[in-house]
Structure formats: C-alpha cells, structure tokens
Design a protein around this motif. Structure first.
Motif, PDB file in Angstrom:
ATOM      1  N   LEU A 172       0.824  -1.209   0.000  1.00  0.00           N
ATOM      2  CA  LEU A 172       0.000   0.000   0.000  1.00  0.00           C
ATOM      3  C   LEU A 172       0.858   1.260   0.000  1.00  0.00           C
ATOM      4  CD1 LEU A 172      -2.822  -1.063   2.493  1.00  0.00           C
ATOM      5  CD2 LEU A 172      -2.964  -0.903  -0.001  1.00  0.00           C
ATOM      6  N   ARG A 173       1.951   1.253   0.764  1.00  0.00           N
ATOM      7  CA  ARG A 173       2.837   2.426   0.777  1.00  0.00           C
ATOM      8  C   ARG A 173       3.483   2.638  -0.589  1.00  0.00           C
ATOM      9  NH1 ARG A 173       4.381   4.505   5.700  1.00  0.00           N
ATOM     10  NH2 ARG A 173       5.136   6.188   4.377  1.00  0.00           N
ATOM     11  N   ALA A 174       3.750   1.532  -1.307  1.00  0.00           N
ATOM     12  CA  ALA A 174       4.421   1.640  -2.607  1.00  0.00           C
ATOM     13  C   ALA A 174       3.555   2.342  -3.642  1.00  0.00           C
ATOM     14  CB  ALA A 174       4.819   0.261  -3.112  1.00  0.00           C
ATOM     15  N   ALA A 210      -4.926   4.425  -7.359  1.00  0.00           N
ATOM     16  CA  ALA A 210      -4.766   3.030  -6.943  1.00  0.00           C
ATOM     17  C   ALA A 210      -6.057   2.515  -6.319  1.00  0.00           C
ATOM     18  CB  ALA A 210      -3.603   2.903  -5.958  1.00  0.00           C
ATOM     19  N   VAL A 211      -6.732   3.361  -5.535  1.00  0.00           N
ATOM     20  CA  VAL A 211      -8.010   2.981  -4.929  1.00  0.00           C
ATOM     21  C   VAL A 211      -9.044   2.697  -6.012  1.00  0.00           C
ATOM     22  CG1 VAL A 211      -9.953   3.850  -3.562  1.00  0.00           C
ATOM     23  CG2 VAL A 211      -7.620   4.126  -2.732  1.00  0.00           C
ATOM     24  N   GLY A 212      -9.045   3.526  -7.057  1.00  0.00           N
ATOM     25  CA  GLY A 212      -9.943   3.253  -8.178  1.00  0.00           C
ATOM     26  C   GLY A 212      -9.670   1.903  -8.803  1.00  0.00           C
ATOM     27  N   ALA A 213      -8.400   1.523  -8.897  1.00  0.00           N
ATOM     28  CA  ALA A 213      -8.037   0.205  -9.422  1.00  0.00           C
ATOM     29  C   ALA A 213      -8.530  -0.897  -8.494  1.00  0.00           C
ATOM     30  CB  ALA A 213      -6.522   0.115  -9.606  1.00  0.00           C
ATOM     31  N   PHE A 214      -8.455  -0.685  -7.168  1.00  0.00           N
ATOM     32  CA  PHE A 214      -8.947  -1.680  -6.224  1.00  0.00           C
ATOM     33  C   PHE A 214     -10.453  -1.902  -6.401  1.00  0.00           C
ATOM     34  CE2 PHE A 214      -5.530  -0.108  -2.990  1.00  0.00           C
ATOM     35  CZ  PHE A 214      -4.531  -0.619  -3.805  1.00  0.00           C
ATOM     36  N   VAL A 215     -11.192  -0.811  -6.581  1.00  0.00           N
ATOM     37  CA  VAL A 215     -12.635  -0.922  -6.807  1.00  0.00           C
ATOM     38  C   VAL A 215     -12.909  -1.750  -8.056  1.00  0.00           C
ATOM     39  CG1 VAL A 215     -14.756   0.339  -7.331  1.00  0.00           C
ATOM     40  CG2 VAL A 215     -13.164   1.241  -5.628  1.00  0.00           C
ATOM     41  N   LEU A 216     -12.134  -1.496  -9.110  1.00  0.00           N
ATOM     42  CA  LEU A 216     -12.312  -2.228 -10.364  1.00  0.00           C
ATOM     43  C   LEU A 216     -12.020  -3.712 -10.183  1.00  0.00           C
ATOM     44  CD1 LEU A 216     -12.909  -2.244 -13.363  1.00  0.00           C
ATOM     45  CD2 LEU A 216     -10.522  -1.601 -13.800  1.00  0.00           C
ATOM     46  N   PRO A 261     -12.169   7.426  -4.893  1.00  0.00           N
ATOM     47  CA  PRO A 261     -11.468   6.777  -6.021  1.00  0.00           C
ATOM     48  C   PRO A 261     -11.369   7.694  -7.232  1.00  0.00           C
ATOM     49  CG  PRO A 261     -13.207   5.360  -5.121  1.00  0.00           C
ATOM     50  CD  PRO A 261     -13.410   6.728  -4.530  1.00  0.00           C
ATOM     51  N   GLN A 262     -10.247   7.595  -7.897  1.00  0.00           N
ATOM     52  CA  GLN A 262     -10.073   8.260  -9.182  1.00  0.00           C
ATOM     53  C   GLN A 262      -9.759   7.200 -10.230  1.00  0.00           C
ATOM     54  OE1 GLN A 262      -7.212  11.448  -9.020  1.00  0.00           O
ATOM     55  NE2 GLN A 262      -8.271  12.534  -7.378  1.00  0.00           N
ATOM     56  N   TRP A 263     -10.042   7.523 -11.474  1.00  0.00           N
ATOM     57  CA  TRP A 263      -9.886   6.526 -12.531  1.00  0.00           C
ATOM     58  C   TRP A 263      -8.859   7.005 -13.541  1.00  0.00           C
ATOM     59  CZ3 TRP A 263     -12.532   2.701 -10.530  1.00  0.00           C
ATOM     60  CH2 TRP A 263     -13.627   3.003  -9.714  1.00  0.00           C
ATOM     61  N   SER A 264      -7.887   6.173 -13.804  1.00  0.00           N
ATOM     62  CA  SER A 264      -6.908   6.455 -14.851  1.00  0.00           C
ATOM     63  C   SER A 264      -6.638   5.155 -15.582  1.00  0.00           C
ATOM     64  CB  SER A 264      -5.611   7.018 -14.264  1.00  0.00           C
ATOM     65  OG  SER A 264      -4.898   6.024 -13.544  1.00  0.00           O
ATOM     66  N   TRP A 265      -6.434   5.256 -16.873  1.00  0.00           N
ATOM     67  CA  TRP A 265      -6.250   4.032 -17.654  1.00  0.00           C
ATOM     68  C   TRP A 265      -4.948   3.344 -17.270  1.00  0.00           C
ATOM     69  CZ3 TRP A 265      -2.228   3.028 -20.992  1.00  0.00           C
ATOM     70  CH2 TRP A 265      -1.418   4.109 -21.367  1.00  0.00           C
ATOM     71  N   GLN A 266      -3.934   4.137 -16.844  1.00  0.00           N
ATOM     72  CA  GLN A 266      -2.677   3.511 -16.429  1.00  0.00           C
ATOM     73  C   GLN A 266      -2.883   2.632 -15.196  1.00  0.00           C
ATOM     74  OE1 GLN A 266      -2.987   6.800 -17.043  1.00  0.00           O
ATOM     75  NE2 GLN A 266      -1.241   7.576 -18.247  1.00  0.00           N
ATOM     76  N   GLY A 317      -8.301  -1.008   1.274  1.00  0.00           N
ATOM     77  CA  GLY A 317      -8.177  -2.454   1.086  1.00  0.00           C
ATOM     78  C   GLY A 317      -7.994  -2.806  -0.371  1.00  0.00           C
ATOM     79  N   HIS A 318      -7.007  -3.639  -0.678  1.00  0.00           N
ATOM     80  CA  HIS A 318      -6.687  -3.883  -2.085  1.00  0.00           C
ATOM     81  C   HIS A 318      -7.411  -5.091  -2.668  1.00  0.00           C
ATOM     82  CE1 HIS A 318      -4.010  -6.652  -0.024  1.00  0.00           C
ATOM     83  NE2 HIS A 318      -3.685  -7.228  -1.158  1.00  0.00           N
ATOM     84  N   ALA A 319      -7.589  -6.172  -1.925  1.00  0.00           N
ATOM     85  CA  ALA A 319      -8.283  -7.350  -2.474  1.00  0.00           C
ATOM     86  C   ALA A 319      -8.566  -8.349  -1.367  1.00  0.00           C
ATOM     87  CB  ALA A 319      -7.454  -8.014  -3.575  1.00  0.00           C
TER      88      ALA A 319
END
Length: 417
Positions: free
Chosen positions: A38-40, A99-105, A212-217, A270-272
């Motif tokens: 998470l820190r990374a 990153a949070v947006g990626a976790f939601v996805l 959450p924010q969304w970025s394609w990267q 939380g990531h997964a």
C-alpha cells in the motif's frame, strides 16, 4: 460429503483452537507485505493502517457469513501475492486515489467472475508457467530486501533471520510470526535506547476514506495484474486446496461475496479480499477436527479473531513506524520466500515453456514502467507472445510415429528396453 462413523468426537476446543491459529498465522505472516504494498502505490502511513483495518473487518464479515451459511471451513484472506505486486509497482498517475480506483475495479471484476463464469475460464486459460513466472518476478524484489537490510543493519536484522531459520526447521508454520515477534522485540529495544515514542492517538484504529479516481494507467497497470494474480494465485488454488479435503466451494457465492467486499473496502485502502489458499488447510484439514462436518467451526472461529486483530492493527502499524530501516521489509521478504520458491518451480517445470517463463520472470523482476504501466502487465504480455511463438504445434496424425507392435523393442534415450 459423508461423515466417517469411526471419527472420534473431540472437544469443541480443538476446532476453535485451529481457527485461532489459522487467523494468527494468516495475519502475522503477511501483514507486513500488505503495508509495504500500500505504501508503494502512494498510501500514507495512516491510509495504509486504514487499509489493514478495513481488510480485517472485511474478512470478519465474509468468513463469518460463508462458514455459517454453507457449513464449510471456508476462510478468506487478503491477497498476499497482490500486495507483493503493489510493492513492485510505482505510484500511479493520480497517486493513491488512482490506486483505490483500481482496487474498486478489481472487486467489480471478481463480481463479474461470479456472474459470468467465462471470465474465470479466461484466467484459467493463461498458461500456468506464465502466471507463476509473473508472480515470481513480482515477489523477487521483496525477497531481496532481507539481504540489503542485513548489509545495512546487521545487529537489528540478524536476530529476526536467526529466529526465522530455527523455526523453519522445527515449526515452519510459526516461522514468520516468530520473526515478527522478534522484530517487535528489536523495536522495543530501539525505543528504550532512543527518543522514538508511540503516541496514544496512533493506537486507535480508524478508516481513512479516499475518493477513487480513474486512470487508464492504473486500470491496466494495477487492476488487471492484481485481478489475475488474485484469481490465479489465491481463488483458484484455494478452491483446489478445499477440494483436496473433500469440500466443493460454492464458487458463485464466494466470488460475489469477495468481490463485493473488495469494492466496499477499497475506498478505505483495502486492495483485495479472496479465498484463502496458503492457510486454508489450517481450518479444513483433519487436524482441525476429525469430523469433516464440524470443521466449519474452525473457520467460523477465524471471524471473531480477525475482528480482534482489526482493532489491534493500528498498534501494529504504530510499532512498525518506529522500526529500524529495513526491519519490516525483512519480515515481508522472509514471508514471501516460499511463494517465490513455489512459483519458480511451477514456472520452470515444463521445458517447452521455459523460455517464455524465464522472459516473463525477468521482465516482471525488472520493475520497469512504460507508458505509466508497471512491469507486471508487460511481463504478462511478453510471456504470452513468446509462449505462442515458440509453442510447438501438435504433430498431424499421419506424421506421428507408429505404435510398435507387441514384442518389438521400444527405444528410449537410454536405449532399447
């Protein structure tokens, strides 16, 4: 599943004890990996602590529901390989909110897997050597951390490594938890001999919500590899482990529950959340309870223990904050050594796919970022391309060697036999 009438009836304390052990081992053996990951990807110390707290709460809810509803020793865990993936990933454009947006996805994709089985079949279609090589490359940098830390702080790191080594010989299950306990002693000594202190406020767990924010990267570089690693290294093996003990996991409900919980706790860091693979056997094996119909008690016990651990997570994070440099990374690296060994063995087992697997491993371990996308994605793409190009097509039926007649000598590399 049938109950063996010859199975002795054991005290209720046995499956309860097994559940307590499963929770303690699951938490202490990999929480350092979660915090590092998470820190990374840009989380602050408070946000990382929030993520650990949220994941423990999610597992409390998910395990309690699944074990009680289906009367099976179903246990959940955070994705340790996924956290290792994050640890090797640079902070995405947009910082931790991306990153949070990626976790939601990831949670949405796991939900979709439960509703649309073909999506899970696509993950299973990824060649095992490629998936395992990607995982090995992801965890390698973390496994190197104990070496670097030992070179920089030998007096602080040596006791941790020594305890881990001794316990690996005599009680392997407790090797990493014992290493963390030793690290805690080292931190206590540092606090007594320096001006480092822990404030009372830092001991209170809290959820720090991030929009959450969304970025394609982030979607391509974090969400997709995190989903694949979680499915290939946690959910599918977890199902196989349970099957080996005679349990057929309710696949769709499990994916719906873990997917929903992942998306729910993602804004808290939380990531997964997924099926347990590494510690699943602690609650599902006969050692937990001879009667397979009563082993769900062991899994159900994991739920309240994780609730207790959730409220102690802030204290753990506060303790780590005053640790000598490299100490936490050493515990995380030691925790992932078995994962690295297993992944390397699985990736190199098939000689025909060895070149593709090695390339996948090298690209993942390189840690490069191209177009804002981390190395895990590029390792997967490169490995799949080389795997397809170098794959030997099956021989046509008319070109296959004829089966020798009965009585003819069969020639092998060692000669006729």
């Amino acid at each position: 599943m049938t109950t063996d009438p010859t199975s002795p009836r054991v005290p209720l304390s046995q499956p309860i004890t097994a559940g307590v052990v499963a929770a303690l081992v699951g938490f202490t053996s990999s929480f350092a990996v979660v915090l590092t990951g998470l820190r990374a990807v840009g989380a602050s110390a408070d946000e990382a602590a929030s993520g650990l707290f949220a994941l423990c709460l999610a597992m409390t809810i998910g395990i309690g529901f699944l074990a009680l509803r289906y009367r099976m020793p179903i246990t959940l865990a955070w994705s340790t390989p996924g956290a290792a993936l994050l640890a090797g990933t640079a902070t995405p454009d947009g910082g931790f909110p991306a990153a949070v947006g990626a976790f939601v996805l990831v949670g949405v994709m796991v939900l979709a897997t439960g509703l649309w089985p073909r999506l899970g079949a696509l993950v299973q279609a990824i060649p095992t050597p490629i998936a395992q090589a990607m995982l090995a490359g992801i965890v390698l940098p973390l496994c190197l951390e104990p070496v670097h830390a030992f070179a920089d702080e030998p007096l602080a790191i040596a006791p941790v490594v020594l305890v881990w080594l001794v316990l690996s010989r005599y009680a392997k299950r407790w090797a990493v938890p014992a290493a963390f306990a030793t690290a805690a002693v080292v931190i206590a000594v540092v606090m007594l001999t320096s001006d480092k202190t822990i404030t009372g406020d830092s001991l209170i767990p809290r959820l720090d919500l991030v929009v959450p924010q969304w970025s394609w990267q982030a979607c391509v570089g974090i969400a997709l590899p995190l989903y694949i690693v979680t499915m290939a290294s946690q959910n599918l093996p977890g199902t196989a482990v349970m099957s080996s003990f005679g349990y057929r996991i309710p696949w769709r409900p499990s994916m719906l529950v873990t997917g929903a919980l992942t998306s729910l706790v993602a804004p808290a860091g939380g990531h997964a959340v997924n099926l347990s693979a590494i510690s699943a056997a602690l609650a599902a094996a006969p050692a937990a309870e001879p009667n397979p119909r009563r082993r769900w008690i062991a899994a159900f016990t994991v739920s309240p223990v994780y609730l207790v651990l959730a409220f102690s997570s802030a204290a753990v994070v506060a303790l780590i904050a005053v640790a000598p440099a490299g100490l936490v990374e050493t515990v995380a690296g030691l925790a992932l050594l078995d994962t690295l060994a297993g992944s390397l063995a699985a990736s190199l087992r098939d000689e025909k796919s060895r070149t593709a697997a090695v390339l996948t491993f090298v690209v993942a371990a390189a840690g490069v970022t191209v177009a804002g996308i981390g190395s895990a994605f590029w390792a997967l793409i490169a490995g799949l391309i080389v795997y397809v190009v170098l794959r030997t097509p099956p021989e046509p039926e008319d070109r296959r060697p004829e089966t020798p007649h009965r009585g003819d000598p069969v020639t092998t590399d060692e000669g006729p036999r």
